[in-house]
Design a protein around this motif. Structure first.
Motif, PDB file in Angstrom:
ATOM      1  N   GLY A   1       0.718  -1.169   0.009  1.00 31.27           N
ATOM      2  CA  GLY A   1      -0.120  -0.057   0.072  1.00 31.27           C
ATOM      3  C   GLY A   1       0.954   0.992  -0.056  1.00 31.27           C
ATOM      4  N   THR A   2       1.789   1.488   0.942  1.00 25.86           N
ATOM      5  CA  THR A   2       2.582   2.714   1.039  1.00 25.86           C
ATOM      6  C   THR A   2       3.536   3.108  -0.128  1.00 25.86           C
ATOM      7  OG1 THR A   2       2.503   2.404   3.389  1.00 25.86           O
ATOM      8  CG2 THR A   2       4.071   3.921   2.381  1.00 25.86           C
ATOM      9  N   ARG A   3       4.138   1.745  -0.751  1.00 26.61           N
ATOM     10  CA  ARG A   3       4.785   1.894  -1.988  1.00 26.61           C
ATOM     11  C   ARG A   3       4.253   2.220  -2.990  1.00 26.61           C
ATOM     12  NH1 ARG A   3       9.929   1.032  -3.709  1.00 26.61           N
ATOM     13  NH2 ARG A   3      10.546  -0.008  -1.992  1.00 26.61           N
ATOM     14  N   ALA A   4       3.051   1.644  -3.092  1.00 27.86           N
ATOM     15  CA  ALA A   4       2.083   1.951  -4.438  1.00 27.86           C
ATOM     16  C   ALA A   4       1.627   3.451  -4.301  1.00 27.86           C
ATOM     17  CB  ALA A   4       1.028   1.103  -4.452  1.00 27.86           C
ATOM     18  N   LEU A   5       1.229   3.882  -3.089  1.00 24.61           N
ATOM     19  CA  LEU A   5       0.845   5.397  -2.928  1.00 24.61           C
ATOM     20  C   LEU A   5       2.048   6.526  -3.231  1.00 24.61           C
ATOM     21  CD1 LEU A   5      -1.136   7.447  -2.147  1.00 24.61           C
ATOM     22  CD2 LEU A   5      -0.473   7.085   0.501  1.00 24.61           C
ATOM     23  N   ALA A   6       3.302   5.944  -2.608  1.00 26.98           N
ATOM     24  CA  ALA A   6       4.162   6.838  -3.070  1.00 26.98           C
ATOM     25  C   ALA A   6       4.630   6.785  -4.528  1.00 26.98           C
ATOM     26  CB  ALA A   6       5.473   6.200  -2.102  1.00 26.98           C
TER      27      ALA A   6
ATOM     28  N   GLY B   1      11.826   8.615   0.271  1.00 28.91           N
ATOM     29  CA  GLY B   1      12.475   7.252   0.839  1.00 28.91           C
ATOM     30  C   GLY B   1      11.599   6.500   1.964  1.00 28.91           C
ATOM     31  N   LEU B   2      11.285   5.480   1.896  1.00 32.65           N
ATOM     32  CA  LEU B   2      10.120   4.965   2.844  1.00 32.65           C
ATOM     33  C   LEU B   2      10.732   3.979   4.089  1.00 32.65           C
ATOM     34  CD1 LEU B   2       7.789   3.464   0.169  1.00 32.65           C
ATOM     35  CD2 LEU B   2       7.779   5.646   1.621  1.00 32.65           C
ATOM     36  N   ALA B   3      10.419   3.857   5.079  1.00 36.45           N
ATOM     37  CA  ALA B   3      10.811   3.171   6.228  1.00 36.45           C
ATOM     38  C   ALA B   3       9.628   2.623   6.934  1.00 36.45           C
ATOM     39  CB  ALA B   3      11.604   4.080   7.208  1.00 36.45           C
ATOM     40  N   THR B   4       9.726   1.603   7.621  1.00 36.25           N
ATOM     41  CA  THR B   4       8.495   0.812   8.216  1.00 36.25           C
ATOM     42  C   THR B   4       8.945   0.898   9.648  1.00 36.25           C
ATOM     43  OG1 THR B   4       9.475  -1.463   7.639  1.00 36.25           O
ATOM     44  CG2 THR B   4       7.695  -0.416   6.170  1.00 36.25           C
ATOM     45  N   TRP B   5       7.895   0.523  10.510  1.00 36.09           N
ATOM     46  CA  TRP B   5       8.088   0.543  11.987  1.00 36.09           C
ATOM     47  C   TRP B   5       8.439  -0.918  12.075  1.00 36.09           C
ATOM     48  CZ3 TRP B   5       8.526   3.783  15.864  1.00 36.09           C
ATOM     49  CH2 TRP B   5       8.439   3.258  17.026  1.00 36.09           C
ATOM     50  N   GLU B   6       9.456  -1.146  12.818  1.00 36.06           N
ATOM     51  CA  GLU B   6      10.200  -2.432  12.971  1.00 36.06           C
ATOM     52  C   GLU B   6      10.065  -3.295  14.229  1.00 36.06           C
ATOM     53  OE1 GLU B   6      14.340  -2.275  11.910  1.00 36.06           O
ATOM     54  OE2 GLU B   6      13.694  -2.185   9.938  1.00 36.06           O
ATOM     55  N   GLY B   7       8.944  -2.757  15.069  1.00 34.17           N
ATOM     56  CA  GLY B   7       8.545  -3.370  16.369  1.00 34.17           C
ATOM     57  C   GLY B   7       8.678  -2.630  17.620  1.00 34.17           C
TER      58      GLY B   7
ATOM     59  N   ALA C   1      14.395   6.036   6.936  1.00 40.54           N
ATOM     60  CA  ALA C   1      13.918   6.792   5.692  1.00 40.54           C
ATOM     61  C   ALA C   1      14.889   7.800   5.103  1.00 40.54           C
ATOM     62  CB  ALA C   1      12.310   7.436   6.179  1.00 40.54           C
ATOM     63  N   ASP C   2      15.504   8.506   5.973  1.00 40.07           N
ATOM     64  CA  ASP C   2      16.417   9.686   5.395  1.00 40.07           C
ATOM     65  C   ASP C   2      17.471   8.867   4.459  1.00 40.07           C
ATOM     66  OD1 ASP C   2      17.436  12.207   5.556  1.00 40.07           O
ATOM     67  OD2 ASP C   2      18.930  11.776   6.553  1.00 40.07           O
ATOM     68  N   LYS C   3      17.887   7.870   4.973  1.00 41.78           N
ATOM     69  CA  LYS C   3      19.035   7.125   4.251  1.00 41.78           C
ATOM     70  C   LYS C   3      18.433   6.558   2.867  1.00 41.78           C
ATOM     71  CE  LYS C   3      21.782   5.661   8.322  1.00 41.78           C
ATOM     72  NZ  LYS C   3      22.007   4.563   9.235  1.00 41.78           N
ATOM     73  N   ALA C   4      17.238   6.157   2.728  1.00 44.48           N
ATOM     74  CA  ALA C   4      16.544   5.576   1.666  1.00 44.48           C
ATOM     75  C   ALA C   4      16.384   6.929   0.589  1.00 44.48           C
ATOM     76  CB  ALA C   4      15.263   4.917   1.980  1.00 44.48           C
ATOM     77  N   LEU C   5      15.997   8.033   1.087  1.00 45.26           N
ATOM     78  CA  LEU C   5      15.965   9.242   0.344  1.00 45.26           C
ATOM     79  C   LEU C   5      17.235   9.482  -0.229  1.00 45.26           C
ATOM     80  CD1 LEU C   5      14.483  11.765  -0.683  1.00 45.26           C
ATOM     81  CD2 LEU C   5      14.881  12.709   1.539  1.00 45.26           C
ATOM     82  N   TYR C   6      18.316   9.448   0.468  1.00 43.27           N
ATOM     83  CA  TYR C   6      19.882   9.852  -0.109  1.00 43.27           C
ATOM     84  C   TYR C   6      20.090   8.822  -1.091  1.00 43.27           C
ATOM     85  CZ  TYR C   6      20.464  13.891   2.449  1.00 43.27           C
ATOM     86  OH  TYR C   6      20.172  15.483   3.130  1.00 43.27           O
TER      87      TYR C   6
ATOM     88  N   GLY D   1      19.787   8.380  -9.026  1.00 43.57           N
ATOM     89  CA  GLY D   1      19.305   9.144 -10.341  1.00 43.57           C
ATOM     90  C   GLY D   1      18.263   9.732 -10.150  1.00 43.57           C
ATOM     91  N   ARG D   2      17.500   9.899  -8.946  1.00 47.40           N
ATOM     92  CA  ARG D   2      16.427  10.707  -8.372  1.00 47.40           C
ATOM     93  C   ARG D   2      15.094  10.362  -9.098  1.00 47.40           C
ATOM     94  NH1 ARG D   2      18.112  16.321  -6.641  1.00 47.40           N
ATOM     95  NH2 ARG D   2      20.407  15.997  -6.177  1.00 47.40           N
ATOM     96  N   ASN D   3      14.144  10.980  -8.716  1.00 45.99           N
ATOM     97  CA  ASN D   3      12.706  10.452  -9.272  1.00 45.99           C
ATOM     98  C   ASN D   3      12.371   9.061  -8.912  1.00 45.99           C
ATOM     99  OD1 ASN D   3      10.308  11.134 -10.398  1.00 45.99           O
ATOM    100  ND2 ASN D   3      10.744  10.654 -12.513  1.00 45.99           N
ATOM    101  N   ARG D   4      12.592   8.508  -8.063  1.00 45.64           N
ATOM    102  CA  ARG D   4      12.160   7.170  -7.524  1.00 45.64           C
ATOM    103  C   ARG D   4      11.888   6.994  -5.976  1.00 45.64           C
ATOM    104  NH1 ARG D   4      16.465   4.331 -10.039  1.00 45.64           N
ATOM    105  NH2 ARG D   4      16.736   6.260 -11.042  1.00 45.64           N
ATOM    106  N   VAL D   5      11.462   5.991  -6.037  1.00 47.43           N
ATOM    107  CA  VAL D   5      10.902   5.432  -4.415  1.00 47.43           C
ATOM    108  C   VAL D   5      11.990   4.260  -3.899  1.00 47.43           C
ATOM    109  CG1 VAL D   5       9.096   4.638  -3.004  1.00 47.43           C
ATOM    110  CG2 VAL D   5       8.363   6.007  -4.812  1.00 47.43           C
ATOM    111  N   ILE D   6      12.473   4.504  -2.662  1.00 48.70           N
ATOM    112  CA  ILE D   6      13.278   3.482  -1.871  1.00 48.70           C
ATOM    113  C   ILE D   6      13.003   3.253  -0.738  1.00 48.70           C
ATOM    114  CG2 ILE D   6      15.713   2.889  -1.371  1.00 48.70           C
ATOM    115  CD1 ILE D   6      15.634   3.072  -4.451  1.00 48.70           C
TER     116      ILE D   6
END
Length: 67
Positions: A1-6, A32-38, A50-55, A61-66
């Motif tokens: 869900g979250t990745r598809a929305l992003a 950059g996406l991150a999930t709650w790990e418990g 999430a910040d690391k995923a954004l960088y 190459g930008r314009n992507r979801v990680i």
């Protein structure tokens, strides 16, 4: 869900014209996406992931979801 929305958000931003910009100029979005790990996770750790995923998205190459 979250990745598809992003991804939908990223695609929409990349394709829709932005008022005030010339028609040939486009804006892109890196996410950059991150999930709650418990129960041991913290908001700070999640934000750091999430910040690391954004960088990473920008470095690839930008314009992507990680994440």
């Amino acid at each position: 869900g979250t990745r598809a929305l992003a991804e939908r958000l990223r695609e929409q931003v990349a394709t829709d014209p932005i008022p005030g910009l010339p028609a040939h100029d486009r804006v892109t979005l890196s996410i950059g996406l991150a999930t709650w790990e418990g129960p041991e996770d913290t908001p700070e750790r999640m934000l750091s992931r999430a910040d690391k995923a954004l960088y990473q998205a920008k470095a690839e190459g930008r314009n992507r979801v990680i994440g």
